[in-house]
Design an enzyme around this catalytic site. Structure first.
Site, short mmCIF file in Angstrom:
data_model
loop_
_atom_site.label_atom_id
_atom_site.label_comp_id
_atom_site.label_asym_id
_atom_site.label_seq_id
_atom_site.Cartn_x
_atom_site.Cartn_y
_atom_site.Cartn_z
N HIS A 92 41.51 34.30 47.02
CA HIS A 92 41.15 35.15 45.87
C HIS A 92 40.09 36.18 46.24
CE1 HIS A 92 43.37 32.42 43.32
NE2 HIS A 92 42.66 31.41 43.75
N HIS A 119 34.11 41.24 44.82
CA HIS A 119 35.21 41.70 43.97
C HIS A 119 35.40 43.20 44.16
CE1 HIS A 119 35.30 37.95 41.55
NE2 HIS A 119 34.01 37.94 41.77
N THR A 206 36.41 33.70 36.99
CA THR A 206 37.69 33.17 37.47
C THR A 206 37.95 31.84 36.75
OG1 THR A 206 36.52 32.05 39.28
CG2 THR A 206 37.47 34.22 39.76
ZN LIG Z 1 32.64 36.51 41.46
#
Ligand SMILES: [Zn+2]
Length: 256
Positions: A92, A119, A206
């Site tokens: 991820h 991110h 998340t």
């Molecule tokens: Zn994060």
């Protein structure tokens, strides 16, 4: 005998529940989820019962930072040491797990630094504007399951960021296990000098979107070179959850 056993079981239950909760937060990765299509953020709460808060929660993250109320807030006390560059690709994001010893103190509570990750684009936006990347330093309260996450926006600058070079030179393109690579990282060099911040109470961004996070978003971005940003977006170019409603929560800005 029976009574004694019952007492032992009842006494053990909260511990088991607490550990279970922690494991859920730190290792909640059983169900497949992602950032688009059937596994995207709009569908997270439908993917598993334990992800319900992702849809039903009222204190979710990230948010758009706007109209923050100036307040007399305490400083974030950083006690960051060195760590091996335990970098890996968890499917991820790119993450660095931290050797024990680094922590922050916030409002009198010590939170141990567990890991940091990235991110792209940034998850928090400022007046609707996203930055190129956002880094999350994830800390856990030693005495509870509460987390404090320090977020820093990373924007595009003219030159290479030397402090971040040992990380951005080694981004693993394929899903991998933590592996110590290169020289140890001096964690305090990864922070901006100015440490004013925005703060609000929110969640993991998340699944399972647990509402256990004191967010501390530094108001001074750091700069990375175009090449450094591209090295990350070549692996993950859309691993940001959309902003959530602030609702009735307070959004404060350190007035110092
Ligand atoms: Zn994060």
């Amino acid at each position: 005998m029976k009574l004694a056993r019952a007492i032992v079981i009842f006494a053990t239950l909260p511990l088991v529940a607490a550990l279970g909760g922690l494991l859920m937060i730190v290792f909640a990765d059983e169900t497949q989820w992602g950032y688009d299509g059937d596994q995207g953020p709009e569908r997270w709460s439908a993917l598993a019962p334990e992800y319900l808060l992702c849809g039903e929660g009222k204190a979710q993250s990230p948010i758009d930072i706007r109209d923050a109320v100036a307040a007399d807030l305490v400083a974030i006390e950083f006690h960051y040491g060195e760590t091996a560059n335990n970098i890996f690709n968890n499917g991820h994001t790119i993450q660095v797990d931290i050797d024990p010893g680094s922590h922050i103190v916030y409002n009198g509570i010590a939170y141990d630094l567990l890991q940091f990750h990235f991110h792209a684009p940034s998850e928090h936006t400022i007046d609707g504007e996203a930055a190129a990347l956002e880094i999350h330093f994830v800390h856990k309260d030693r005495n509870s399951n509460n987390l404090a996450v320090v977020g820093i926006l990373l924007s595009e600058g003219d030159s290479q960021n030397e402090a971040y070079a040992p990380i951005f030179d080694r981004l693993p393109a394929d899903v991998s296990a933590p592996e110590a690579t290169g020289e140890p990282l001096a964690l305090d060099t990864l922070l901006p000098e100015a440490q004013g911040y925005y703060t609000y109470q929110g969640s993991l961004t998340t699944p399972p979107c647990s509402e256990v996070v004191r967010w501390l978003l530094l108001d001074t971005p750091l700069e990375l070179s175009t090449e450094q940003i591209a090295a990350f977006t070549a692996i993950y170019d859309a691993n940001a959850r959309p902003v959530q409603s602030l609702g009735k929560r307070d959004l404060l800005r350190d007035a110092r």
